[in-house]
Design an enzyme around this catalytic site. Structure first.
Site: not given
Length: 432
Positions: A299-301, A341, A377-378, A406
Site C-alpha cells: 500500500p502507498g496512497r 501523472y 511560466c508554463d 504522489y
C-alpha cells in the site's frame, strides 16, 4: 489513546500528549522537540488553527508553501489496516511519499517497506530499518542496484523476465524471488500497471523454469491491480491467477512457495472496505489450505493520501468580469503534479488571513468562478478551472487536503521553484 506510545524518529511524545489531553493546555501549547522537528498534539478540529499559527508565527516574511502531516491520521489508518486485513503485512510503497517522519511512524507501528531503487533502499536503511523489512519490488532493476541489494542484505525481489533472472543469478544468487504476474483485469485503475509489468499466463512456466535452471529460489508470486480507485473485484481474479502459479511451480518440482504479494491499489475509505472484503474472500477460496502462507501487500496512497495537507500562498490575482484568477506558489510542476501523472482531482479551501481574518474560511461569502494557476511560466501549470471560491487577495492562502500521495515525491524544480524544499510540520490530531 492518551496512554499510547507513539515513536517518531526516536521521539516519545506520550507524556507531552498527556499534558495536552489531560491537563487542559491549549492545542499548540505543548511541543515535543526532536532536533528541528516538533509534534504538536491537537484535537481533530484544531488542524486549521495549527496552520494559521504557522502562517502567523513563522511565515510573516517568506510565505512559502508547507505541509502538515497528521500522525494521528496515520495511526488511525494503520489500525484500520490491522482490523480489516490482520493477516497481511503492509510493505509501504516508499515512492508514494518518502517523508522521513512519516516513514518512521509507519516503521514504529509495524509496517515494512517496498523499495524500487537503490536510493529508496538507502533512504529506508538510513532510518535504522532492518534490510529484512524491505522488498525490492521492481521487476526490472539496474545491475548496480542488484549488487547494492546483495551488499546490504535486501534478499527479496520481484522479476517478470528471463533477463532479470540472469542479472540476479550473476549478482545476487542468494536473493529470493517473487514472480510478478499481470492481472487479466486491472480494475479500471487511474494508473494501470499491466502495460509495463507482469508475466502473461503463457510466460509463467518458462519464467519459473528459467529461475529453476539458474538455481534461484522463487518464494512466491506478486501482482498489482493498478493505483487509484481500482475496482476491488480485480483482486479476485489476480489471487486466483496467483494460485495457478503456485500449482505450476509444484508441478515443476520447485520448492513450495511461501509468499503471496497482493500489491497495492488500496485507497482509504469505502474502496478499502470493499477491497478488504474481496481480498479476504479470494484468499479463503484459493489459499485456505496454506495457513503457513506469508501474505504481504504494497500500500502507498492508503497510508499517505489523507495524512498530508498542503498550504499555499496566493501570489498573484487577476479579475476578468466575474472570473477570478489566482496564482499560488505551488503547482503542477511541484506538489500538484499528481493532477497530471496520478490523474488526481485536488480541492482547495480558503484561509483568508489577510482579507477576512474574522472569517478565514469565508463561510457564507459570495463565490466566483475561479481559475488557480501554479507559479511557473508554463500555461499548462493550471491547478483548478471553473472552481468556485470567494473573493481573495494576494497573501491569502489556499489549503489543499489529501495531498500525501504522489505529490512532493514526484515534484520538480522547474523554473527554480524548489518542491523538495517545502517543509513538513508534524501534528497529532486525536479523534473528536
Amino acid at each position: 489513546m492518551a496512554g499510547q506510545t507513539i515513536i517518531v524518529s526516536g521521539l516519545n511524545p506520550a507524556a507531552i500528549l498527556q499534558s495536552t489531553i489531560g491537563g487542559g493546555a491549549s492545542p499548540t501549547a505543548a511541543a515535543a522537540e526532536n532536533g528541528t522537528r516538533k509534534v504538536i498534539p491537537l484535537s481533530r478540529d484544531a488542524l486549521q488553527d495549527f496552520m494559521l499559527s504557522i502562517i502567523t508565527q513563522k511565515l510573516q516574511d517568506e510565505k512559502q508553501p508547507f505541509y502538515v502531516l497528521d500522525l494521528g491520521e496515520v495511526v488511525s489508518l494503520i489500525d484500520q489496516w490491522k482490523s480489516a486485513l490482520p493477516n497481511i503485512r503492509p510493505f509501504y510503497a516508499v515512492k508514494c511519499n518518502p517523508e522521513p517522519s512519516f516513514l518512521s511512524i509507519l516503521s514504529a507501528m509495524g509496517s515494512n517497506f517496498d523499495c524500487a531503487s537503490r536510493a529508496e533502499i538507502e533512504y529506508v536503511l538510513s532510518l535504522g530499518i532492518s534490510p529484512d523489512r524491505i522488498v525490492f519490488a521492481n521487476p526490472c532493476k539496474p545491475e548496480s542496484d542488484i549488487i547494492f541489494a546483495a551488499k546490504v542484505g535486501v534478499n527479496l525481489t520481484t522479476y517478470d523476465s528471463e533477463d532479470e533472472v540472469y542479472k540476479i543469478r550473476k549478482h545476487h544468487p542468494k536473493s529470493e524471488l517473487l514472480l510478478r504476474i499481470k492481472p487479466m483485469f486491472d480494475g479500471n485503475a487511474r494508473c494501470p500497471m499491466g502495460p509495463k509489468y507482469g508475466a502473461l499466463p503463457e510466460e509463467v512456466e518458462p519464467l519459473l523454469r528459467a529461475a529453476q535452471a539458474a538455481r534461484l529460489t522463487v518464494s512466491g508470486v506478486s501482482f498489482h491491480i493498478g493505483s487509484g480507485d481500482a475496482d476491488s473485484n480485480a483482486y479476485l481474479g489476480a489471487i486466483a491467477a496467483a494460485k495457478e502459479v503456485f500449482e505450476t511451480a509444484a508441478k515443476l518440482g520447485m520448492s513450495k512457495m511461501t509468499v503471496l504479494d497482493v500489491g497495492g491499489g488500496f485507497t482509504s475509505g469505502h474502496q478499502f472496505t470493499t477491497a478488504a472484503v474481496a481480498v479476504r474472500s479470494a484468499l479463503k477460496q484459493h489459499f485456505d489450505d496454506q495457513p503457513e502462507l506469508t501474505i504481504i501487500a504494497e500500500p502507498g496512497r492508503f497510508f499517505a493520501e489523507t495524512a498530508f495537507t498542503l498550504a499555499t500562498t496566493i501570489i498573484g490575482k487577476r479579475v476578468r468580469g466575474e472570473l477570478r484568477e489566482y496564482w499560488i506558489n505551488d503547482g503542477l510542476y511541484g506538489s500538484m503534479n499528481c493532477v497530471l501523472y496520478d490523474h488526481a482531482t485536488v480541492n482547495a479551501t480558503p484561509l483568508a488571513v489577510l482579507s477576512n481574518r474574522t472569517n478565514v474560511t469565508c463561510g457564507g461569502s459570495k463565490t466566483f468562478p475561479t481559475t488557480v494557476f501554479g507559479p511557473t511560466c508554463d500555461a499548462l501549470d493550471t491547478v483548478l478551472r471553473d472552481y468556485q471560491l470567494p473573493e481573495l487577495q494576494v497573501n491569502d492562502w489556499l489549503v489543499f487536503p489529501n495531498m500525501g500521495a504522489y505529490t512532493k515525491a514526484a515534484g520538480s524544480n522547474f523554473n527554480g521553484f524548489n518542491t523538495s524544499a517545502i517543509v513538513t510540520h508534524l501534528a497529532y490530531a486525536y479523534p473528536s
